[in-house]
Design a protein around this motif. Structure first.
Motif, PDB file in Angstrom:
ATOM      1  N   LEU A  66      11.441  33.949  27.604  1.00 41.47           N
ATOM      2  CA  LEU A  66      10.281  33.512  28.080  1.00 41.47           C
ATOM      3  C   LEU A  66      10.070  32.328  28.199  1.00 41.47           C
ATOM      4  N   PHE A  67       9.419  32.209  29.367  1.00 43.25           N
ATOM      5  CA  PHE A  67       9.377  30.568  29.106  1.00 43.25           C
ATOM      6  C   PHE A  67       7.753  30.585  28.414  1.00 43.25           C
ATOM      7  N   ILE A  68       7.539  29.266  28.096  1.00 43.54           N
ATOM      8  CA  ILE A  68       6.520  29.131  27.209  1.00 43.54           C
ATOM      9  C   ILE A  68       6.214  27.019  27.933  1.00 43.54           C
ATOM     10  N   GLY A  69       5.251  26.451  28.068  1.00 36.34           N
ATOM     11  CA  GLY A  69       5.238  25.341  29.161  1.00 36.34           C
ATOM     12  C   GLY A  69       3.679  24.412  27.928  1.00 36.34           C
ATOM     13  N   GLU A  70       3.250  23.035  27.790  1.00 38.76           N
ATOM     14  CA  GLU A  70       2.252  22.373  27.405  1.00 38.76           C
ATOM     15  C   GLU A  70       2.683  21.698  28.524  1.00 38.76           C
ATOM     16  N   GLU A  71       0.972  21.160  28.475  1.00 35.06           N
ATOM     17  CA  GLU A  71       1.279  20.036  29.274  1.00 35.06           C
ATOM     18  C   GLU A  71       0.352  19.045  28.823  1.00 35.06           C
ATOM     19  N   LYS A  72       0.497  18.126  28.461  1.00 36.31           N
ATOM     20  CA  LYS A  72      -0.087  16.753  28.344  1.00 36.31           C
ATOM     21  C   LYS A  72       0.218  15.878  29.817  1.00 36.31           C
ATOM     22  N   ASP A  73      -1.395  15.133  30.081  1.00 40.07           N
ATOM     23  CA  ASP A  73      -1.333  14.957  31.410  1.00 40.07           C
ATOM     24  C   ASP A  73      -1.784  13.000  31.333  1.00 40.07           C
ATOM     25  N   THR A  74      -0.815  11.913  30.380  1.00 41.16           N
ATOM     26  CA  THR A  74      -0.393  11.307  29.582  1.00 41.16           C
ATOM     27  C   THR A  74       0.539   9.930  30.561  1.00 41.16           C
ATOM     28  N   LYS A  75       0.084   8.699  30.123  1.00 43.56           N
ATOM     29  CA  LYS A  75       1.017   7.899  30.218  1.00 43.56           C
ATOM     30  C   LYS A  75       1.117   7.526  28.414  1.00 43.56           C
ATOM     31  N   ARG A  76       0.559   7.796  27.268  1.00 47.38           N
ATOM     32  CA  ARG A  76       0.736   7.816  26.194  1.00 47.38           C
ATOM     33  C   ARG A  76       2.567   7.985  25.677  1.00 47.38           C
ATOM     34  N   ILE A  77       2.933   7.589  25.334  1.00 42.55           N
ATOM     35  CA  ILE A  77       4.200   8.456  24.680  1.00 42.55           C
ATOM     36  C   ILE A  77       3.695   9.061  23.493  1.00 42.55           C
ATOM     37  N   TYR A 107       1.419  10.394  22.831  1.00 41.04           N
ATOM     38  CA  TYR A 107       1.156  11.825  23.019  1.00 41.04           C
ATOM     39  C   TYR A 107       1.313  12.946  23.974  1.00 41.04           C
ATOM     40  N   ALA A 108       2.697  12.440  24.970  1.00 36.22           N
ATOM     41  CA  ALA A 108       4.224  13.009  25.547  1.00 36.22           C
ATOM     42  C   ALA A 108       4.280  13.657  23.911  1.00 36.22           C
ATOM     43  N   ILE A 109       4.356  12.791  22.806  1.00 35.99           N
ATOM     44  CA  ILE A 109       5.846  13.234  21.505  1.00 35.99           C
ATOM     45  C   ILE A 109       4.875  14.404  21.113  1.00 35.99           C
ATOM     46  N   THR A 110       3.171  14.155  20.768  1.00 36.72           N
ATOM     47  CA  THR A 110       2.127  15.447  20.336  1.00 36.72           C
ATOM     48  C   THR A 110       3.066  17.318  21.455  1.00 36.72           C
ATOM     49  N   GLY A 111       2.643  16.869  22.170  1.00 37.72           N
ATOM     50  CA  GLY A 111       2.683  17.792  23.042  1.00 37.72           C
ATOM     51  C   GLY A 111       4.606  17.938  23.263  1.00 37.72           C
ATOM     52  N   LEU A 112       5.471  17.712  23.193  1.00 39.64           N
ATOM     53  CA  LEU A 112       6.326  18.789  22.680  1.00 39.64           C
ATOM     54  C   LEU A 112       6.652  18.900  20.976  1.00 39.64           C
ATOM     55  N   ARG A 113       6.012  18.221  20.178  1.00 43.65           N
ATOM     56  CA  ARG A 113       6.063  18.671  19.347  1.00 43.65           C
ATOM     57  C   ARG A 113       5.291  20.654  19.085  1.00 43.65           C
ATOM     58  N   GLU A 114       4.160  20.172  19.816  1.00 46.27           N
ATOM     59  CA  GLU A 114       3.412  21.717  19.746  1.00 46.27           C
ATOM     60  C   GLU A 114       4.079  22.159  20.073  1.00 46.27           C
ATOM     61  N   LEU A 115       4.857  21.640  21.443  1.00 45.39           N
ATOM     62  CA  LEU A 115       5.478  23.322  22.064  1.00 45.39           C
ATOM     63  C   LEU A 115       6.914  23.703  21.640  1.00 45.39           C
ATOM     64  N   ILE A 116       7.318  22.462  21.242  1.00 47.53           N
ATOM     65  CA  ILE A 116       8.652  23.335  19.898  1.00 47.53           C
ATOM     66  C   ILE A 116       8.223  24.195  18.459  1.00 47.53           C
ATOM     67  N   ASP A 117       6.832  24.238  18.182  1.00 47.55           N
ATOM     68  CA  ASP A 117       5.999  25.143  17.991  1.00 47.55           C
ATOM     69  C   ASP A 117       5.656  26.390  18.005  1.00 47.55           C
ATOM     70  N   TYR A 118       4.945  26.424  19.172  1.00 47.43           N
ATOM     71  CA  TYR A 118       4.618  27.436  19.741  1.00 47.43           C
ATOM     72  C   TYR A 118       6.043  28.194  19.693  1.00 47.43           C
ATOM     73  N   MET A 119       7.366  27.708  20.703  1.00 51.39           N
ATOM     74  CA  MET A 119       8.523  28.157  20.793  1.00 51.39           C
ATOM     75  C   MET A 119       9.156  29.003  19.601  1.00 51.39           C
ATOM     76  N   GLU A 120       8.619  28.100  18.288  1.00 54.21           N
ATOM     77  CA  GLU A 120       9.548  29.133  17.449  1.00 54.21           C
ATOM     78  C   GLU A 120       8.162  29.914  16.619  1.00 54.21           C
ATOM     79  N   LEU A 121       6.769  29.995  17.110  1.00 54.53           N
ATOM     80  CA  LEU A 121       6.580  30.288  16.363  1.00 54.53           C
ATOM     81  C   LEU A 121       6.311  32.073  17.053  1.00 54.53           C
ATOM     82  N   VAL A 122       6.041  32.460  18.744  1.00 50.95           N
ATOM     83  CA  VAL A 122       5.826  33.574  19.381  1.00 50.95           C
ATOM     84  C   VAL A 122       7.046  35.187  18.328  1.00 50.95           C
ATOM     85  N   GLN A 123       5.747  35.950  18.541  1.00 51.56           N
ATOM     86  CA  GLN A 123       6.312  37.268  17.839  1.00 51.56           C
ATOM     87  C   GLN A 123       6.302  37.930  19.360  1.00 51.56           C
TER      88      GLN A 123
END
Length: 100
Positions: free
Chosen positions: A4-15, A17-33
Motif C-alpha cells: 500500500l502506498f500512501i502519499g503526502e504533498e507539501k509544496d513548500t520551500k520551508r524546511i 513545513y516539509a518536516i510537518t508533512g513527514l510527520r503527517e505521512l508517518i502518522d497516516y502510515m501508522e494508522l491505516v487499517q
C-alpha cells in the motif's frame, strides 16, 4: 493486497513545513487499517510505503525505511537532512522527535 502506498504533498520551500508533512505521512502510515479494523503495521503480509512530495528543497537522504521523499529541487534550494528512527505514535505525541 501486498503493498500500500500512501502519499503526502507539501509544496513548500520551508524546511519546517516539509518536516510537518513527514510527520503527517508517518502518522497516516501508522494508522491505516484493513476492512476488519486491524492496523496494517501489525500484519506482516502487507507492506506500507509512504511518499512525501515537497517543493524546491534538496534532500540529502531521500529514502529511509519505507519512506521516500520526492523533491522538485534545484541547486539553490535549502537542504533537508532526514533520518527516521523507529518510534511509536505515543512517543511522537509526547513530544519526542523522530526527525533529526
Amino acid at each position: 493486497m501486498e503493498k500500500l502506498f500512501i502519499g503526502e504533498e507539501k509544496d513548500t520551500k520551508r524546511i519546517s513545513y516539509a518536516i510537518t508533512g513527514l510527520r503527517e505521512l508517518i502518522d497516516y502510515m501508522e494508522l491505516v487499517q484493513d476492512k476488519n479494523g486491524v492496523y496494517l503495521k501489525e500484519k506482516n503480509d502487507v507492506l506500507v510505503e509512504g511518499r512525501l512530495f515537497i517543493g524546491e528543497m534538496e534532500v540529502q537522504n531521500p529514502i529511509q525505511d519505507n519512506v521516500k521523499i520526492h523533491s522538485m529541487s534545484n541547486r539553490m534550494a535549502d537542504k533537508l537532512n532526514v533520518t527516521l528512527a523507529k518510534k511509536t505514535l505515543d512517543e511522537v505525541y509526547t513530544g519526542k522527535t523522530f526527525i533529526t
